[in-house]
Scaffold this active site. Structure first.
Site, PDB file in Angstrom:
ATOM      1  N   ARG A  46       0.933  -1.569   0.354  1.00  0.00           N
ATOM      2  CA  ARG A  46       0.270   0.047  -0.095  1.00  0.00           C
ATOM      3  C   ARG A  46       0.707   1.093   0.102  1.00  0.00           C
ATOM      4  NH1 ARG A  46      -1.502   1.113   4.520  1.00  0.00           N
ATOM      5  NH2 ARG A  46      -2.982  -0.282   5.237  1.00  0.00           N
ATOM      6  N   TYR A  98     -16.239  16.754 -14.766  1.00  0.00           N
ATOM      7  CA  TYR A  98     -16.844  15.608 -14.891  1.00  0.00           C
ATOM      8  C   TYR A  98     -17.832  15.329 -14.282  1.00  0.00           C
ATOM      9  CZ  TYR A  98     -16.466  10.549 -14.513  1.00  0.00           C
ATOM     10  OH  TYR A  98     -16.777   9.249 -14.654  1.00  0.00           O
ATOM     11  N   ASP A 170      -6.810  19.402 -14.193  1.00  0.00           N
ATOM     12  CA  ASP A 170      -7.657  17.261 -14.801  1.00  0.00           C
ATOM     13  C   ASP A 170      -6.852  17.781 -16.240  1.00  0.00           C
ATOM     14  OD1 ASP A 170      -8.913  14.956 -15.788  1.00  0.00           O
ATOM     15  OD2 ASP A 170     -10.569  15.176 -14.688  1.00  0.00           O
ATOM     16  N   LYS A 195      -8.589   6.661 -19.848  1.00  0.00           N
ATOM     17  CA  LYS A 195      -8.329   7.443 -20.916  1.00  0.00           C
ATOM     18  C   LYS A 195      -7.650   6.740 -21.805  1.00  0.00           C
ATOM     19  CE  LYS A 195     -12.460   7.946 -18.499  1.00  0.00           C
ATOM     20  NZ  LYS A 195     -12.634   8.925 -17.902  1.00  0.00           N
TER      21      LYS A 195
HETATM   22  C1  LIG Z   1     -13.021   9.679 -16.595  1.00  0.00           C
HETATM   23  C2  LIG Z   1     -13.408  10.335 -15.565  1.00  0.00           C
HETATM   24  C3  LIG Z   1     -12.942  11.204 -14.283  1.00  0.00           C
HETATM   25  C4  LIG Z   1     -13.265  10.009 -13.399  1.00  0.00           C
HETATM   26  O1  LIG Z   1     -12.344   8.154 -14.039  1.00  0.00           O
HETATM   27  P1  LIG Z   1     -12.180   6.685 -13.369  1.00  0.00           P
HETATM   28  O2  LIG Z   1     -11.239   6.644 -13.839  1.00  0.00           O
HETATM   29  O3  LIG Z   1     -13.780   6.731 -14.373  1.00  0.00           O
HETATM   30  O4  LIG Z   1     -12.775   7.365 -11.888  1.00  0.00           O
HETATM   31  C5  LIG Z   1     -12.250  11.965 -14.147  1.00  0.00           C
HETATM   32  N1  LIG Z   1     -12.319  12.917 -14.928  1.00  0.00           N
HETATM   33  C6  LIG Z   1     -12.408  13.038 -16.663  1.00  0.00           C
HETATM   34  C7  LIG Z   1     -11.756  14.494 -17.120  1.00  0.00           C
HETATM   35  C8  LIG Z   1     -12.983  11.767 -16.705  1.00  0.00           C
HETATM   36  O5  LIG Z   1     -12.784  11.811 -17.706  1.00  0.00           O
END
Ligand SMILES: *Cc1c(COP(=O)(O)O)cnc(C)c1O
Length: 378
Positions: A46, A98, A170, A195
């Site tokens: 962890r 998001y 982000d 993604k």
């Molecule tokens: C998908 C997404 C998230 C969340 O991520 P997960 O891996 O699904 O938990 C956060 N920010 C953006 C811009 C996203 O497209």
């Protein structure tokens, strides 16, 4: 080192012990100690795991930060970063963040006294106006999802610095291949690595990079305390995905440009959202701060009925949530990714019933355009 070289040679080399060019998957939870507290840098997975560490070093190098952190999902990474703050602190966020980010801030973290205001950060005046005495950070998503709004990272982190606030970005949509927010003044960069970074629709993961040792120590403290870590198998999959990030982003960019040209000319499409379009309100900022405009396109077909027609006829675009994969994906934000946002708020943001979002994959652009054309036809 140029970007494509860094994707291959950044981070750590495979395995020094055997010469294996791929980082081994250390499927392990605990580590032998030579004496109490005497060890080779790892005690418990962890706290740290060598495969995860290889990934964390790689994303640190790509984003140009001080230290990287890998989490079990993008939401786990975002939540950990929010845990750097205290009860009564206030965060200013981009209004069309998001959906999951909006949800965790307004329905979970609010219970612990974290305050938040959502504003259109593509307008600097909104940012300046909404900073309060207890504001501690500005949280940006750029480009946004699904309306592809662009915020000026450099200008906003300048405002934040003046007031002693952190800037958090982000960077999921652009990836470090196109955009490196720390170089523009940001303090923390976040990714849903599910993604583009993973890129193959086969892993859920999150990444964070801090720009200073002090911030990195705090974030490691939270990561180790709350435990939302990424496992070694998934860490390895991300290292593998990152090696081809450059070629994938370049090819997606080429395909997206051709599809945008097609959609803009199509009579059934009332509006196209893409930062690469010269008439996009912040096109000049997108051009200034990113090397590419990305593979996400949204377009309006006017009604839910027309959108349903497209979904029933389309062949190569898979109807699915998520984005950034080798296969093209299609979705309707109002009923899918943004369903957790209240109806009134969706209307305010412009996320209509006819708004379709596509994530352009690596298929041949001609096939994708032909497919969209037949799906849009009356
Ligand atoms: C998908 C997404 C998230 C969340 O991520 P997960 O891996 O699904 O938990 C956060 N920010 C953006 C811009 C996203 O497209």
């Amino acid at each position: 080192m140029k970007k494509k070289t860094r994707l291959i040679h950044g981070g750590l080399f495979g395995d020094e012990a055997t010469g294996a060019v791929s980082t081994p998957i250390y499927q392990v939870s605990t580590y032998k100690q030579q004496g109490v507290g005497v060890h080779k840098g790892y005690e418990y997975s962890r706290t740290g795991n060598p495969t995860r560490f290889a990934l964390e070093e790689l994303i640190k190098d790509l984003e140009g930060g001080e230290r990287g952190f890998a989490f079990a999902s993008g939401m786990a990474a975002i939540t950990a970063v929010m845990m750097l703050f205290n009860k009564g602190d206030h965060i200013l966020l981009t209004d069309d963040v998001y959906g999951g980010t909006f949800r965790v801030i307004t329905k979970v973290l609010n219970r612990f006294g974290l305050e938040a205001t959502f504003v259109d950060t593509s307008d600097l005046e909104n940012v300046k106006k909404e900073i309060k005495p207890n504001t501690k950070a500005i949280y940006l998503e750029t480009p946004t999802n699904p309306l592809l709004k662009i915020s000026d990272i450099e200008a906003i982190s300048g405002i934040a610095k003046e007031k002693g606030l952190l800037t958090i970005v982000d960077n999921t949509f652009s990836t470090p291949y196109w955009q490196t927010p720390i170089a523009l003044g940001a303090n923390i960069v976040l990714h849903s690595a599910t993604k583009y970074i993973g890129g193959h629709s086969d892993v859920v993961a999150g990444l964070a990079v801090a720009d200073s040792a002090a911030l990195a120590d705090e974030l490691h403290f939270v990561q180790n305390s709350t435990g939302g870590i990424l496992g070694p198998q998934d860490s390895w999959l991300l290292i593998r995905g990152i090696k081809t990030l450059g070629v994938r982003m370049e090819e997606t960019e080429n395909n997206a440009g051709k599809i945008v040209d097609f959609l803009q000319k199509h009579p059934a499409v009332t509006k196209v959202y893409y930062p690469g379009i010269a008439s996009h309100p912040n096109h000049h900022i997108a051009k200034k701060q990113s090397g590419g405009f990305g593979g996400m396109i949204s377009f309006d077909v006017g009604s839910a009925e027309k959108a349903d027609q497209v979904f029933s006829k389309i062949k190569y675009f898979t109807l699915a949530e998520s984005l950034g994969a080798v296969e093209s994906l299609i979705s309707i934000p109002a009923r899918m990714t943004h369903a957790s946002i209240p109806v009134e708020r969706r209307a305010e943001l412009g996320i209509t019933e006819g708004l379709i979002r596509i994530s352009v994959g690596l298929e041949d652009a001609e096939d994708l355009i032909e497919d969209l054309n037949q799906a849009l036809e009356n």
